[in-house]
Design a protein around this motif. Sequence first.
Motif, PDB file in Angstrom:
ATOM      1  N   LEU A 160       0.878  -1.220  -0.062  1.00 35.81           N
ATOM      2  CA  LEU A 160      -0.190   0.163   0.023  1.00 35.81           C
ATOM      3  C   LEU A 160       0.945   1.244  -0.016  1.00 35.81           C
ATOM      4  O   LEU A 160       1.923   1.149   0.035  1.00 35.81           O
ATOM      5  N   PRO A 161       0.127   2.383  -0.245  1.00 34.98           N
ATOM      6  CA  PRO A 161       1.085   3.549  -0.223  1.00 34.98           C
ATOM      7  C   PRO A 161       2.028   3.818   0.961  1.00 34.98           C
ATOM      8  O   PRO A 161       1.510   3.374   2.005  1.00 34.98           O
ATOM      9  N   SER A 162       3.285   4.248   0.866  1.00 32.03           N
ATOM     10  CA  SER A 162       4.152   4.544   2.139  1.00 32.03           C
ATOM     11  C   SER A 162       3.659   5.470   3.159  1.00 32.03           C
ATOM     12  O   SER A 162       3.867   5.415   4.116  1.00 32.03           O
ATOM     13  N   ILE A 163       2.667   6.224   2.686  1.00 36.70           N
ATOM     14  CA  ILE A 163       2.187   7.280   3.684  1.00 36.70           C
ATOM     15  C   ILE A 163       1.468   6.487   4.819  1.00 36.70           C
ATOM     16  O   ILE A 163       1.216   7.011   5.875  1.00 36.70           O
ATOM     17  N   LEU A 164       0.740   5.475   4.325  1.00 35.60           N
ATOM     18  CA  LEU A 164      -0.061   4.810   5.452  1.00 35.60           C
ATOM     19  C   LEU A 164       0.755   3.933   6.316  1.00 35.60           C
ATOM     20  O   LEU A 164       0.223   3.716   7.357  1.00 35.60           O
ATOM     21  N   PHE A 165       2.055   3.407   5.914  1.00 37.64           N
ATOM     22  CA  PHE A 165       3.000   3.032   6.484  1.00 37.64           C
ATOM     23  C   PHE A 165       3.576   3.835   7.715  1.00 37.64           C
ATOM     24  O   PHE A 165       3.543   3.693   8.830  1.00 37.64           O
ATOM     25  N   TYR A 166       3.752   5.139   7.337  1.00 32.16           N
ATOM     26  CA  TYR A 166       4.309   6.093   8.176  1.00 32.16           C
ATOM     27  C   TYR A 166       3.384   6.671   9.184  1.00 32.16           C
ATOM     28  O   TYR A 166       3.413   6.773  10.373  1.00 32.16           O
ATOM     29  N   LEU A 167       2.302   6.838   8.655  1.00 34.56           N
ATOM     30  CA  LEU A 167       1.062   7.085   9.553  1.00 34.56           C
ATOM     31  C   LEU A 167       0.884   6.231  10.602  1.00 34.56           C
ATOM     32  O   LEU A 167       0.214   6.627  11.753  1.00 34.56           O
ATOM     33  N   SER A 168       0.523   4.957  10.181  1.00 39.52           N
ATOM     34  CA  SER A 168       0.209   4.028  11.328  1.00 39.52           C
ATOM     35  C   SER A 168       1.297   3.748  12.199  1.00 39.52           C
ATOM     36  O   SER A 168       1.094   3.611  13.372  1.00 39.52           O
ATOM     37  N   LEU A 169       2.423   3.929  12.155  1.00 35.87           N
ATOM     38  CA  LEU A 169       3.730   4.051  13.065  1.00 35.87           C
ATOM     39  C   LEU A 169       3.951   5.201  13.819  1.00 35.87           C
ATOM     40  O   LEU A 169       3.539   5.067  15.049  1.00 35.87           O
ATOM     41  N   ALA A 170       3.326   6.312  13.072  1.00 39.00           N
ATOM     42  CA  ALA A 170       3.191   7.749  14.066  1.00 39.00           C
ATOM     43  C   ALA A 170       2.212   7.691  14.859  1.00 39.00           C
ATOM     44  O   ALA A 170       2.310   8.578  15.764  1.00 39.00           O
ATOM     45  N   LEU A 171       1.016   6.955  14.355  1.00 43.13           N
ATOM     46  CA  LEU A 171      -0.225   7.355  15.417  1.00 43.13           C
ATOM     47  C   LEU A 171      -0.583   6.344  16.436  1.00 43.13           C
ATOM     48  O   LEU A 171      -1.380   6.248  17.222  1.00 43.13           O
ATOM     49  N   THR A 172       0.416   5.372  16.315  1.00 38.56           N
ATOM     50  CA  THR A 172       0.106   4.256  17.483  1.00 38.56           C
ATOM     51  C   THR A 172       1.488   4.138  18.387  1.00 38.56           C
ATOM     52  O   THR A 172       1.316   4.280  19.492  1.00 38.56           O
ATOM     53  N   VAL A 173       2.700   4.021  17.774  1.00 40.86           N
ATOM     54  CA  VAL A 173       3.872   3.909  18.565  1.00 40.86           C
ATOM     55  C   VAL A 173       4.172   5.082  19.694  1.00 40.86           C
ATOM     56  O   VAL A 173       4.252   4.763  20.761  1.00 40.86           O
ATOM     57  N   PRO A 174       4.395   6.333  19.352  1.00 39.13           N
ATOM     58  CA  PRO A 174       4.715   7.312  20.145  1.00 39.13           C
ATOM     59  C   PRO A 174       3.616   7.280  21.307  1.00 39.13           C
ATOM     60  O   PRO A 174       4.135   7.682  22.468  1.00 39.13           O
ATOM     61  N   PRO A 175       2.397   7.731  21.075  1.00 37.89           N
ATOM     62  CA  PRO A 175       1.304   7.797  22.162  1.00 37.89           C
ATOM     63  C   PRO A 175       1.615   6.695  22.957  1.00 37.89           C
ATOM     64  O   PRO A 175       1.428   6.935  24.318  1.00 37.89           O
ATOM     65  N   ALA A 176       1.711   5.360  22.655  1.00 41.78           N
ATOM     66  CA  ALA A 176       1.825   4.261  23.417  1.00 41.78           C
ATOM     67  C   ALA A 176       2.971   4.375  24.466  1.00 41.78           C
ATOM     68  O   ALA A 176       2.904   3.938  25.778  1.00 41.78           O
ATOM     69  N   PHE A 177       4.062   4.721  23.721  1.00 40.87           N
ATOM     70  CA  PHE A 177       5.165   5.026  24.394  1.00 40.87           C
ATOM     71  C   PHE A 177       5.285   5.913  25.546  1.00 40.87           C
ATOM     72  O   PHE A 177       5.918   5.874  26.718  1.00 40.87           O
TER      73      PHE A 177
END
Length: 119
Positions: free
Chosen positions: A49-66
Amino acid sequence: MNKLGSEFFKAIDQFERGIIGGATWRQVVMVIGIALGVSLATIISLLQLPSILFYLSLALTVPPAFVYGIKKDEQLKEVITFRLKVQERAYQTEFESEEIHGKFIPEKGTQEWNAPNES
């Protein structure tokens, strides 16, 4: 009368107990959030899928959880609240300082015992 006891017990009230093994609730949420973000990113990568979805999925889940997992959310909340709160502060201007200047600082050469009684 002096207070008996110790202030040590207040720190124990703030202690978080482990839920799974020795991990606290915050640590469990952090691990689940990071695992969810990495698994979403892996699935998006495998499906090409488009790479923007890749980065969005990481940016929206990992930093808040951390941030939640290491208890920085409380400090971050205080900083944001402080920055966004409307605060009223009183400042001393030049005009006010001229009025007050003569009242508190005696003239040169005048000591307290030489000052006339104003009563």
